[in-house]
Design an enzyme around this catalytic site. Structure first.
Site, PDB file in Angstrom:
ATOM      1  CE  LYS A 113      34.216  44.822  40.586  1.00  0.00           C
ATOM      2  NZ  LYS A 113      35.170  44.774  39.472  1.00  0.00           N
ATOM      3  CG  ASN A 115      35.119  38.204  35.131  1.00  0.00           C
ATOM      4  OD1 ASN A 115      35.718  38.046  34.060  1.00  0.00           O
ATOM      5  ND2 ASN A 115      35.329  39.231  35.934  1.00  0.00           N
ATOM      6  CB  CYS A 162      39.126  39.544  36.006  1.00  0.00           C
ATOM      7  SG  CYS A 162      39.856  40.972  36.849  1.00  0.00           S
ATOM      8  CG  ASN A 220      36.935  41.381  31.117  1.00  0.00           C
ATOM      9  OD1 ASN A 220      37.231  42.550  31.381  1.00  0.00           O
ATOM     10  ND2 ASN A 220      36.521  40.525  32.033  1.00  0.00           N
TER      11      ASN A 220
END
Ligand code: SIN
Length: 321
Positions: free
Chosen positions: A45, A127, A130, A192
């Site tokens: 995560k 990432n 998001c 994503n």
């Protein structure tokens, strides 16, 4: 037995199956369902510099063919990840990716610099994409310049392999993939979740408290597959496919579209033992189709004209039935 090994830039994976960030715990939570050594790799995560409580509830909403989430990057922060999670990962016999986040390019780089010293981390997934923070504005994922800026700073902060996780919620995804390649990424993850909305017309209540969220699951596979294909034809670094994968056939479709590895995400919520079975099915399907190595399928998508009789595609399709 077919050879499932793939080379993901500088990393050797025993097979192309990875967990997707946010769907498979932070580390070894799922090892009772699929031993880590069965997988090509585990992706954590997102870890951010400071703890994040995440968004208000409800944060998950099921739809007809997928899931909308608005978790908001909840996590215990970098200190807790390094102190509590990484020591448990040290013996994991698989490739460990830490997915990293931040509120500015500099914060991404700070997290990368700190993890550079951690032996349990084999690679970083950045990432950039998001959709559940910043009101879904995706400040790092929507232009080649903003994506490249984060990647360049992370590149300067670590020698570990870095993979930029891109968003489907853009035009010109190939340009963004090229920009992160030029900025030093070792690969890209495509993609994503899709920005989405669900609402109960009787009450007017949206499915998630932030109204919009990120959509994943079977419904997005054709969209995500196209995105992965666009990335693969735009760059020479490897692409990790992600989106709607639930079967070995899905994994093989992503390989043919140009991906070197493939992440399983939302399907693991319903069946945490799925990744191990998908690996076993890959073995079986390739053996049945007479394909010796998973790697030889990568990027073998045809040009779209109907295949002449007896082509490799026709043979594989027949064997896979
Ligand atoms: C979330 O934590 O909101 C999901 C993570 C992501 O989509 O990157």
């Amino acid at each position: 037995m077919p050879d499932l090994k793939v080379k993901l830039g500088p990393l050797e994976l025993r097979n192309p199956v990875l967990s997707a960030s946010g769907t498979y715990g932070h580390g070894l939570e799922m090892c009772h369902f699929t031993p880590p050594e069965r997988l090509g790799g585990l992706v954590s995560k997102t870890v951010t510099p400071r703890p994040r409580p995440g968004n208000a509830a409800p944060r998950i909403c099921e739809t007809e063919a997928g899931l909308i989430n608005s978790i908001g990057l909840e996590n215990r922060g970098l200190d807790a990840y390094v102190a509590d999670t990484l020591p448990t990962m040290a013996g994991a016999d698989t490739v460990v990716f830490t997915n990293i986040g931040g509120e500015s390019p500099e914060e991404f780089a700070d997290v990368a610099a700190r993890l550079d010293a951690e032996e349990a981390v084999d690679a970083l997934e950045i990432n950039l994409s998001c959709p559940n923070v910043d009101g879904g504005r995706l400040p790092f994922a929507t232009s080649p310049e903003s994506a490249a800026r984060v990647v360049a700073l992370v590149r300067a902060a670590t020698e570990k392999p870095i993979f930029a996780k891109l968003s489907p919620n853009v035009a010109g995804l190939g340009d963004i993939a090229r920009a992160v390649e030029e900025a030093g990424a070792d690969g890209v993850t495509a993609v994503n979740t899709l920005l989405a909305l669900s609402v109960d017309w009787r009450t007017g209540q949206p499915g998630v408290a932030t109204v919009q969220g990120g959509y994943s699951g079977p419904a997005i596979k054709p969209v995500a597959l196209r995105c992965a294909w666009e990335c693969a034809r735009s760059v020479s670094i490897p692409v990790i496919g992600c989106g709607g994968v639930a079967t070995a056939d899905d994994v093989l479709e992503y390989l043919v579209a140009g991906c070197t590895a493939v992440q399983l995400g939302t399907a693991c919520f319903a069946d945490p033992a799925l990744p191990g079975r998908v690996v076993a099915d890959l073995d079986r399907k390739l053996a049945e189709a007479g394909v010796a190595t998973a790697a030889e399928l990568i990027g073998t998508i045809a040009d779209g004209r109907p295949a002449a009789g007896g082509s490799r595609d026709a043979h594989l399709q027949e064997a896979a039935r």
